[in-house]
Design an enzyme around this catalytic site. Structure first.
Site, PDB file in Angstrom:
ATOM      1  N   TYR A 150      -2.239  -0.952  10.705  1.00 35.19           N
ATOM      2  CA  TYR A 150      -2.328  -1.502   9.037  1.00 35.19           C
ATOM      3  C   TYR A 150      -1.243  -0.884   8.446  1.00 35.19           C
ATOM      4  O   TYR A 150      -0.490  -1.716   7.666  1.00 35.19           O
ATOM      5  CB  TYR A 150      -3.636  -0.492   8.592  1.00 35.19           C
ATOM      6  CG  TYR A 150      -3.737  -0.768   7.315  1.00 35.19           C
ATOM      7  CD1 TYR A 150      -4.366  -2.061   6.505  1.00 35.19           C
ATOM      8  CD2 TYR A 150      -3.413   0.167   6.200  1.00 35.19           C
ATOM      9  CE1 TYR A 150      -4.331  -2.264   5.140  1.00 35.19           C
ATOM     10  CE2 TYR A 150      -3.438   0.031   4.760  1.00 35.19           C
ATOM     11  CZ  TYR A 150      -4.334  -1.357   4.383  1.00 35.19           C
ATOM     12  OH  TYR A 150      -4.086  -1.468   3.033  1.00 35.19           O
ATOM     13  N   SER A 194       0.789  -1.170  -0.110  1.00 36.66           N
ATOM     14  CA  SER A 194       0.204  -0.071  -0.177  1.00 36.66           C
ATOM     15  C   SER A 194       0.944   1.311   0.153  1.00 36.66           C
ATOM     16  O   SER A 194       2.178   1.110   0.405  1.00 36.66           O
ATOM     17  CB  SER A 194      -0.708  -0.027   1.234  1.00 36.66           C
ATOM     18  OG  SER A 194      -1.372   1.166   1.418  1.00 36.66           O
TER      19      SER A 194
HETATM   20  P1  NAD Z   1     -11.718  -5.705  -0.242  1.00 40.14           P
HETATM   21  O1  NAD Z   1     -12.322  -5.695   0.939  1.00 40.14           O
HETATM   22  O2  NAD Z   1     -12.482  -5.968  -1.543  1.00 40.14           O
HETATM   23  O3  NAD Z   1     -10.704  -6.774  -0.095  1.00 40.14           O
HETATM   24  C1  NAD Z   1     -10.084  -7.442   1.058  1.00 40.14           C
HETATM   25  C2  NAD Z   1     -10.478  -8.747   1.248  1.00 40.14           C
HETATM   26  O4  NAD Z   1      -9.737  -9.436   2.451  1.00 40.14           O
HETATM   27  C3  NAD Z   1     -11.805  -9.162   1.648  1.00 40.14           C
HETATM   28  O5  NAD Z   1     -12.802  -9.338   0.519  1.00 40.14           O
HETATM   29  C4  NAD Z   1     -11.621 -10.364   2.561  1.00 40.14           C
HETATM   30  O6  NAD Z   1     -12.120 -11.525   1.563  1.00 40.14           O
HETATM   31  C5  NAD Z   1     -10.245 -10.488   2.784  1.00 40.14           C
HETATM   32  N1  NAD Z   1     -10.170 -10.686   4.223  1.00 40.14           N
HETATM   33  C6  NAD Z   1     -10.088  -9.842   5.355  1.00 40.14           C
HETATM   34  N2  NAD Z   1      -9.824 -10.632   6.233  1.00 40.14           N
HETATM   35  C7  NAD Z   1      -9.720 -11.780   5.983  1.00 40.14           C
HETATM   36  C8  NAD Z   1      -9.343 -12.867   6.802  1.00 40.14           C
HETATM   37  N3  NAD Z   1      -9.473 -12.861   8.405  1.00 40.14           N
HETATM   38  N4  NAD Z   1      -9.335 -14.072   6.102  1.00 40.14           N
HETATM   39  C9  NAD Z   1      -9.373 -14.009   4.800  1.00 40.14           C
HETATM   40  N5  NAD Z   1      -9.768 -13.177   4.226  1.00 40.14           N
HETATM   41  C10 NAD Z   1      -9.884 -11.910   4.878  1.00 40.14           C
HETATM   42  O7  NAD Z   1     -10.592  -4.540  -0.303  1.00 40.14           O
HETATM   43  P2  NAD Z   1      -9.363  -4.293  -1.235  1.00 40.14           P
HETATM   44  O8  NAD Z   1      -9.215  -2.807  -1.118  1.00 40.14           O
HETATM   45  O9  NAD Z   1      -9.615  -4.858  -2.590  1.00 40.14           O
HETATM   46  O10 NAD Z   1      -8.315  -5.019  -0.508  1.00 40.14           O
HETATM   47  C11 NAD Z   1      -7.331  -5.869  -1.043  1.00 40.14           C
HETATM   48  C12 NAD Z   1      -5.799  -5.484  -0.509  1.00 40.14           C
HETATM   49  O11 NAD Z   1      -5.583  -4.358  -1.208  1.00 40.14           O
HETATM   50  C13 NAD Z   1      -5.816  -5.326   0.820  1.00 40.14           C
HETATM   51  O12 NAD Z   1      -4.578  -6.148   1.225  1.00 40.14           O
HETATM   52  C14 NAD Z   1      -5.565  -4.047   1.163  1.00 40.14           C
HETATM   53  O13 NAD Z   1      -4.651  -3.759   2.454  1.00 40.14           O
HETATM   54  C15 NAD Z   1      -4.889  -3.618  -0.004  1.00 40.14           C
HETATM   55  N6  NAD Z   1      -4.911  -1.998  -0.412  1.00 40.14           N
HETATM   56  C16 NAD Z   1      -6.384  -1.468  -0.415  1.00 40.14           C
HETATM   57  C17 NAD Z   1      -6.252  -0.308  -0.808  1.00 40.14           C
HETATM   58  C18 NAD Z   1      -7.528   0.393  -0.872  1.00 40.14           C
HETATM   59  O14 NAD Z   1      -7.592   1.678  -1.298  1.00 40.14           O
HETATM   60  N7  NAD Z   1      -8.465  -0.271  -1.221  1.00 40.14           N
HETATM   61  C19 NAD Z   1      -5.052   0.624  -0.805  1.00 40.14           C
HETATM   62  C20 NAD Z   1      -3.890  -0.111  -0.619  1.00 40.14           C
HETATM   63  C21 NAD Z   1      -3.738  -1.319  -0.433  1.00 40.14           C
END
Ligand code: NAD
Ligand code: MG
Length: 294
Positions: free
Chosen positions: A199, A186
């Site tokens: 985080y 991230s």
């Molecule tokens: P999202 O909510 O669509 O995806 C996150 C997923 O993590 C969930 O769908 C869930 O299935 C899974 N998850 C959470 N806790 C879990 C657990 N205990 N066991 C199994 N699965 C679990 O959101 P996203 O933004 O697509 O997130 C995906 C990745 O991208 C994450 O690692 C997040 O930190 C990273 N990220 C997101 C952003 C953003 O702005 N959305 C920015 C930087 C990084």
């Protein structure tokens, strides 16, 4: 002549409606459904015959990767939490529509025993394993460290960091030379926000884990890289990842003045998994709307 898009307006760039769901949140119920490439991603056979495990594959960035992998010719195992079954089944349908295999494996990657089970099932059902796209993540904003409970601290590290060790350890005996491991970092892994102390620290840890593991596995012919997203419109953000007040203008403070959509990351997850990236390891790829990774 091909149509040229302005990146400022290519995807949703208005204010988002204020909204909140209990974590992990369900994409189906978001107001402005994230674009994960369902109607737009076109494959070119870049992952023909490959076998990929995608954690967090039901929604957001993981879903975009899973759809793209299937359209590039891969069979895909998806992990997610049981509350996200409806989202996962949508992805399953999309994968099967490509004539690829979709294996649904719900469960909590914050548990070591489940990570082992997940890898065993994925390997068995896919009849092999050569891509790990580790996308699952937990993010809960807390303004004051005095209110950051140990339970949250522990769980955020277990889900975001420990799960990577447990999944990779379980998968290594199965991964052939040419396999690719992709973690999800991230911008928070470079420039931490004051309300994401747990985080952001996990994302710094993921950067270190990824680069060290890449050096450890290079002699085996296994590449390891990470993707560092900026603000992307996903369930993570509307289920406590941001304070509710920050939702309408989410992403508008980036140089490109809008949040990204998950589909805008799909090509990088494909590239890093594919043999096009044969000389790429120990790297972190930023897809940030212009926020610098520094
Ligand atoms: P999202 O909510 O669509 O995806 C996150 C997923 O993590 C969930 O769908 C869930 O299935 C899974 N998850 C959470 N806790 C879990 C657990 N205990 N066991 C199994 N699965 C679990 O959101 P996203 O933004 O697509 O997130 C995906 C990745 O991208 C994450 O690692 C997040 O930190 C990273 N990220 C997101 C952003 C953003 O702005 N959305 C920015 C930087 C990084
Ligand atoms: Mg989800």
């Amino acid at each position: 002549m091909s149509k040229l898009n302005n990146p400022l307006t290519q995807y949703f760039h208005e204010d988002y409606p204020k909204q909140y769901q209990e974590p992990p949140g369900v994409q189906k119920e978001m107001n402005v459904i994230p674009d994960c490439g369902e109607n737009s991603y076109i494959g070119a056979g870049k992952l023909k015959g490959r076998k990929a495990l995608v954690t967090g594959g039901d929604s957001g960035i993981g879903r975009a990767a899973a759809i793209a992998y299937a359209r590039e010719g891969a069979d895909v195992a998806l992990n997610y939490l049981p509350q996200e079954q409806a989202d996962a089944e949508e992805v399953q349908k999309l994968i099967e529509a490509e004539g690829r295999k979709a294996v649904l494996i719900p469960g909590d990657v914050g548990e070591e025993s489940f990570c082992k089970e997940l890898v065993e099932k994925a390997y068995k059902e896919l009849d092999g394993l050569d891509v790990l796209a580790l996308v699952a993540g937990k993010q809960q904003a807390v303004e004051d460290i005095a209110d950051l409970e140990t339970d949250q601290l522990r769980k955020t590290f277990e889900v975001n960091v420990f799960s990577l060790y447990w999944t990779v350890k379980a998968a290594l005996p199965y991964l052939p030379a040419g396999a690719s491991i992709i973690t999800t970092s991230s911008v928070q892994g470079y420039s931490p926000s004051p309300n994401l102390l747990d985080y952001a620290a996990t994302k710094f840890a993921i950067n270190g884990f990824t680069r060290g593991l890449a050096k450890q596995l290079a002699p085996k012919g296994i590449r390891v890289n990470s993707v560092a997203p900026g603000p992307i419109w996903t369930p993570l953000q509307i289920s406590g990842g941001q304070p509710s007040d920050a939702i309408p203008g989410f992403g508008q403070d980036t140089p490109l003045q809008r949040a990204g959509q998950p589909v805008e990351l799909a090509n990088v997850y494909v590239f890093l998994a594919s043999t096009d990236a044969s000389y790429v390891t120990a790297q972190v790829y930023g897809i940030t709307g212009g926020i610098e990774l520094a």
